[in-house]
Design a protein around this motif. Structure first.
Motif, PDB file in Angstrom:
ATOM      1  N   LEU A   1       0.849  -1.195   0.000  1.00  0.00           N
ATOM      2  CA  LEU A   1       0.000   0.000   0.000  1.00  0.00           C
ATOM      3  C   LEU A   1       0.879   1.238   0.000  1.00  0.00           C
ATOM      4  O   LEU A   1       1.928   1.252   0.641  1.00  0.00           O
ATOM      5  CB  LEU A   1      -0.786   0.056   1.301  1.00  0.00           C
ATOM      6  N   TYR A   2       0.417   2.263  -0.683  1.00  0.00           N
ATOM      7  CA  TYR A   2       1.154   3.526  -0.679  1.00  0.00           C
ATOM      8  C   TYR A   2       0.149   4.683  -0.668  1.00  0.00           C
ATOM      9  O   TYR A   2      -0.791   4.709  -1.455  1.00  0.00           O
ATOM     10  CB  TYR A   2       2.060   3.589  -1.921  1.00  0.00           C
ATOM     11  N   THR A   3       0.336   5.612   0.274  1.00  0.00           N
ATOM     12  CA  THR A   3      -0.399   6.871   0.178  1.00  0.00           C
ATOM     13  C   THR A   3       0.472   7.969   0.767  1.00  0.00           C
ATOM     14  O   THR A   3       1.614   7.710   1.149  1.00  0.00           O
ATOM     15  CB  THR A   3      -1.804   6.786   0.804  1.00  0.00           C
ATOM     16  N   GLY A   4      -0.029   9.191   0.829  1.00  0.00           N
ATOM     17  CA  GLY A   4       0.853  10.255   1.302  1.00  0.00           C
ATOM     18  C   GLY A   4       0.132  11.499   1.757  1.00  0.00           C
ATOM     19  O   GLY A   4      -1.098  11.573   1.736  1.00  0.00           O
ATOM     20  N   ARG A   5       0.955  12.480   2.137  1.00  0.00           N
ATOM     21  CA  ARG A   5       0.421  13.738   2.648  1.00  0.00           C
ATOM     22  C   ARG A   5       1.406  14.850   2.341  1.00  0.00           C
ATOM     23  O   ARG A   5       2.615  14.706   2.597  1.00  0.00           O
ATOM     24  CB  ARG A   5       0.215  13.590   4.165  1.00  0.00           C
ATOM     25  N   GLY A   6       0.895  15.934   1.805  1.00  0.00           N
ATOM     26  CA  GLY A   6       1.706  17.131   1.637  1.00  0.00           C
ATOM     27  C   GLY A   6       1.547  17.981   2.885  1.00  0.00           C
ATOM     28  O   GLY A   6       0.487  18.545   3.114  1.00  0.00           O
ATOM     29  N   PRO A   7       2.589  18.052   3.736  1.00  0.00           N
ATOM     30  CA  PRO A   7       2.432  18.699   5.043  1.00  0.00           C
ATOM     31  C   PRO A   7       2.429  20.231   4.968  1.00  0.00           C
ATOM     32  O   PRO A   7       3.460  20.862   5.083  1.00  0.00           O
ATOM     33  CB  PRO A   7       3.640  18.192   5.838  1.00  0.00           C
TER      34      PRO A   7
ATOM     35  N   PHE B   1       4.120   5.481   3.526  1.00  0.00           N
ATOM     36  CA  PHE B   1       3.429   6.766   3.657  1.00  0.00           C
ATOM     37  C   PHE B   1       4.440   7.855   3.323  1.00  0.00           C
ATOM     38  O   PHE B   1       5.452   8.008   4.016  1.00  0.00           O
ATOM     39  CB  PHE B   1       2.902   6.917   5.083  1.00  0.00           C
ATOM     40  N   GLN B   2       4.172   8.584   2.253  1.00  0.00           N
ATOM     41  CA  GLN B   2       5.137   9.598   1.830  1.00  0.00           C
ATOM     42  C   GLN B   2       4.710  10.987   2.298  1.00  0.00           C
ATOM     43  O   GLN B   2       3.574  11.405   2.071  1.00  0.00           O
ATOM     44  CB  GLN B   2       5.250   9.621   0.298  1.00  0.00           C
ATOM     45  N   MET B   3       5.633  11.715   2.901  1.00  0.00           N
ATOM     46  CA  MET B   3       5.342  13.078   3.318  1.00  0.00           C
ATOM     47  C   MET B   3       6.169  14.031   2.461  1.00  0.00           C
ATOM     48  O   MET B   3       7.401  14.011   2.491  1.00  0.00           O
ATOM     49  CB  MET B   3       5.652  13.248   4.796  1.00  0.00           C
TER      50      MET B   3
ATOM     51  N   ASP C   1       8.892  18.770   0.473  1.00  0.00           N
ATOM     52  CA  ASP C   1       9.421  19.472  -0.705  1.00  0.00           C
ATOM     53  C   ASP C   1       8.297  20.067  -1.555  1.00  0.00           C
ATOM     54  O   ASP C   1       8.333  21.230  -1.965  1.00  0.00           O
ATOM     55  CB  ASP C   1      10.292  18.527  -1.555  1.00  0.00           C
ATOM     56  N   GLU C   2       7.255  19.261  -1.781  1.00  0.00           N
ATOM     57  CA  GLU C   2       6.127  19.711  -2.606  1.00  0.00           C
ATOM     58  C   GLU C   2       5.482  20.972  -2.023  1.00  0.00           C
ATOM     59  O   GLU C   2       5.243  21.959  -2.731  1.00  0.00           O
ATOM     60  CB  GLU C   2       5.071  18.599  -2.699  1.00  0.00           C
ATOM     61  N   LYS C   3       5.202  20.925  -0.725  1.00  0.00           N
ATOM     62  CA  LYS C   3       4.493  22.063  -0.130  1.00  0.00           C
ATOM     63  C   LYS C   3       5.377  23.301  -0.066  1.00  0.00           C
ATOM     64  O   LYS C   3       4.894  24.425  -0.141  1.00  0.00           O
ATOM     65  CB  LYS C   3       3.929  21.684   1.239  1.00  0.00           C
ATOM     66  N   PHE C   4       6.697  23.093   0.061  1.00  0.00           N
ATOM     67  CA  PHE C   4       7.626  24.222  -0.018  1.00  0.00           C
ATOM     68  C   PHE C   4       7.558  24.866  -1.407  1.00  0.00           C
ATOM     69  O   PHE C   4       7.472  26.082  -1.565  1.00  0.00           O
ATOM     70  CB  PHE C   4       9.054  23.758   0.291  1.00  0.00           C
TER      71      PHE C   4
ATOM     72  N   LEU D   1       9.065  12.670  -7.778  1.00  0.00           N
ATOM     73  CA  LEU D   1       9.221  12.235  -6.383  1.00  0.00           C
ATOM     74  C   LEU D   1       7.978  11.554  -5.849  1.00  0.00           C
ATOM     75  O   LEU D   1       8.056  10.624  -5.063  1.00  0.00           O
ATOM     76  CB  LEU D   1       9.630  13.423  -5.503  1.00  0.00           C
ATOM     77  N   GLN D   2       6.821  12.010  -6.307  1.00  0.00           N
ATOM     78  CA  GLN D   2       5.580  11.353  -5.873  1.00  0.00           C
ATOM     79  C   GLN D   2       5.435   9.974  -6.541  1.00  0.00           C
ATOM     80  O   GLN D   2       4.721   9.115  -6.057  1.00  0.00           O
ATOM     81  CB  GLN D   2       4.366  12.243  -6.156  1.00  0.00           C
ATOM     82  N   SER D   3       6.122   9.793  -7.654  1.00  0.00           N
ATOM     83  CA  SER D   3       6.076   8.490  -8.334  1.00  0.00           C
ATOM     84  C   SER D   3       6.960   7.447  -7.662  1.00  0.00           C
ATOM     85  O   SER D   3       6.660   6.254  -7.698  1.00  0.00           O
ATOM     86  CB  SER D   3       6.542   8.652  -9.789  1.00  0.00           C
TER      87      SER D   3
ATOM     88  N   PRO E   1      -4.528   4.071  -2.467  1.00  0.00           N
ATOM     89  CA  PRO E   1      -5.849   4.663  -2.215  1.00  0.00           C
ATOM     90  C   PRO E   1      -5.672   6.132  -1.811  1.00  0.00           C
ATOM     91  O   PRO E   1      -4.935   6.434  -0.878  1.00  0.00           O
ATOM     92  CB  PRO E   1      -6.407   3.845  -1.029  1.00  0.00           C
ATOM     93  N   CYS E   2      -6.331   7.038  -2.514  1.00  0.00           N
ATOM     94  CA  CYS E   2      -6.165   8.467  -2.219  1.00  0.00           C
ATOM     95  C   CYS E   2      -7.279   9.289  -2.870  1.00  0.00           C
ATOM     96  O   CYS E   2      -8.135   8.747  -3.566  1.00  0.00           O
ATOM     97  CB  CYS E   2      -4.803   8.961  -2.702  1.00  0.00           C
ATOM     98  N   GLY E   3      -7.245  10.593  -2.660  1.00  0.00           N
ATOM     99  CA  GLY E   3      -8.209  11.489  -3.284  1.00  0.00           C
ATOM    100  C   GLY E   3      -8.022  11.513  -4.797  1.00  0.00           C
ATOM    101  O   GLY E   3      -6.891  11.427  -5.288  1.00  0.00           O
TER     102      GLY E   3
ATOM    103  N   ASP F   1      -8.067  13.842  -6.731  1.00  0.00           N
ATOM    104  CA  ASP F   1      -7.278  14.995  -7.185  1.00  0.00           C
ATOM    105  C   ASP F   1      -5.830  14.622  -7.492  1.00  0.00           C
ATOM    106  O   ASP F   1      -5.125  15.369  -8.180  1.00  0.00           O
ATOM    107  CB  ASP F   1      -7.322  16.125  -6.138  1.00  0.00           C
ATOM    108  N   GLN F   2      -5.377  13.461  -6.972  1.00  0.00           N
ATOM    109  CA  GLN F   2      -3.978  13.054  -7.196  1.00  0.00           C
ATOM    110  C   GLN F   2      -3.779  12.301  -8.509  1.00  0.00           C
ATOM    111  O   GLN F   2      -2.649  11.937  -8.861  1.00  0.00           O
ATOM    112  CB  GLN F   2      -3.482  12.189  -6.027  1.00  0.00           C
ATOM    113  N   ASP F   3      -4.866  12.036  -9.215  1.00  0.00           N
ATOM    114  CA  ASP F   3      -4.742  11.216 -10.433  1.00  0.00           C
ATOM    115  C   ASP F   3      -3.755  11.772 -11.468  1.00  0.00           C
ATOM    116  O   ASP F   3      -3.037  10.989 -12.100  1.00  0.00           O
ATOM    117  CB  ASP F   3      -6.114  10.958 -11.073  1.00  0.00           C
TER     118      ASP F   3
END
Ligand code: TRP
Length: 373
Positions: free
Chosen positions: A74-80, A108-110, A113-116, A195-197, A216-218, A220-222
């Motif tokens: 399983l893989y999901t994540g969060r942009g903090p 679980f990827q955080m 970098d993305e949010k920066f 990086l998200q890949s 499994p995710c929202g 919007d990430q497609d």
């Protein structure tokens, strides 16, 4: 006619037409046949039964492999980018159900970098938010022996070689077409999707063979995962499978809970008093006067309070239907429903906040490759 909604990984606005979105993205409905198949592994999660998780890519081959004994990861994540709210928890709760039902490992990827890159935040801000968000993730009860948390800036040495190989296969014109970038976009953003890949390919890389991955995710990430899937075969990795959910609604009647309206957002660290106040102000499907509502009834379809029960807080379908019927008949009024929801949220948050404190003892042991926070 121009669409009056927008869904990208960085912006969700308007009244979302989820069927149209699915069509535009080219994903497949989670239909009765797939639900029936999923129910063979354990009792279906209400989010599947009710169509909150409603769309997917390649679930059938993933389950076929599972039936042959091939475990997926399983893989999901969060942009903090801020405090965790209920909208973030929703897909994570679903991930936890998948982990328990299928007994699988999880990444679980955080993406600090993305949010920066995409927001007006410093790297200090985003990495400290990552720690806070990780506590919420762990508090949901993921198996510490089977779950690893990646923090992009800390794990970059492990991620970078794979990100490079991915980046060599993605052109600027693809990035522009998929994400709508233009000449004013900073170049970090253009690289970011690599990086998200990466976590979708880590299980295969580590095992030295093709390991299936489910994300499994929202929905919007497609856009990111279309890129991930496109490059996978050329790099010798399997395309990840996906399960997509709708956005968790805002309390003010909007389609997505977002930190930009704090009063319409319930954070995991909110006090019972704050919850009461926010739910008290929620948009409902009620009438202007008690008399009118007793006579004409309310409309649960548009009601944020009802939606919260539907998405997260009422697991029992019968109780949920009864709630809707009583509302339509004018038998219950908004005040009662609000009180009832406030109570449910506060009971949940009390337990969650307790588990969140305890997560501080295990968070260090759950990091990918043993990085220090
Ligand atoms: N881009 C996601 C966000 O903004 C974070 C993320 C990274 C993610 N990897 C993911 C989300 C995998 C879902 C699945 O929150």
């Amino acid at each position: 006619m121009p669409e009056d909604f927008k869904v990208t990984p960085w912006e969700v606005t308007g009244d979302i037409d989820y069927d149209l979105l699915q069509e535009k993205f080219g994903t497949t409905p989670i239909d009765d046949a797939l639900k029936e198949r999923l129910s063979r592994y354990g009792e279906l999660h209400p989010m599947i039964r009710r169509g909150v998780f409603y769309s997917h890519r390649d679930m059938v081959p993933l389950l076929d492999m599972y039936d042959k004994g091939e475990r997926f990861v399983l893989y999901t994540g969060r942009g903090p980018s801020g405090n965790t709210h209920l909208g973030h928890l929703m897909p994570w709760i679903f991930n936890k159900w998948v982990q328990d039902t299928f007994g699988v490992d999880m990444l679980f990827q955080m993406t600090d970098d993305e949010k920066f890159l995409f927001k007006d935040l410093t790297l200090g801000d985003t990495s400290s938010m990552a720690y806070e968000n990780a506590l919420d993730f762990i508090a949901l009860g993921f198996d510490p022996a089977k779950t690893r948390i990646i923090l992009n800036t800390k794990n970059i040495d492990k991620l970078y070689p794979m990100a490079l190989r991915i980046s060599k296969k993605v052109t600027f014109s693809t990035a522009k077409a998929v994400f709508g970038f233009d000449n004013s976009t900073n170049i970090g953003s253009i690289f970011y999707t690599t990086l998200q890949s990466v976590p979708a390919f880590i299980p295969s890389e580590e095992a030295g063979k093709q390991v299936p991955v489910l994300i499994p995710c929202g929905i919007d990430q497609d856009p990111h995962f279309r890129v991930t899937r496109d490059v996978a075969p050329g790099l010798g990795y399997p395309k990840p499978s996906l399960m997509y959910c709708k956005m968790f609604p805002a309390l003010n009647g909007g389609d997505k809970m977002s930190s930009s309206d704090e009063n319409a957002t319930i954070y995991t660290t909110d006090t019972p008093k704050a919850v009461k106040k926010k739910v008290g102000r929620a948009f409902t499907g009620g009438c202007v006067s008690v008399e009118e509502q007793r006579e004409k009834g309310g409309n649960p379809e548009v009601c944020a309070v009802f939606k919260y029960n539907y998405y997260l807080f009422e697991h029992d379908d019968e109780a949920l239907n009864e709630m809707a019927t009583k509302c339509r008949n004018g038998e219950i009024l908004c005040g009662e429903c609000k009180m009832c929801l406030t109570e449910k949220i506060n009971v949940f948050l009390e337990g969650h906040q307790d588990r969140r404190e305890k997560a501080k003892d295990v968070v260090a042991g759950m990091t990918y490759d043993g990085f220090e926070w």
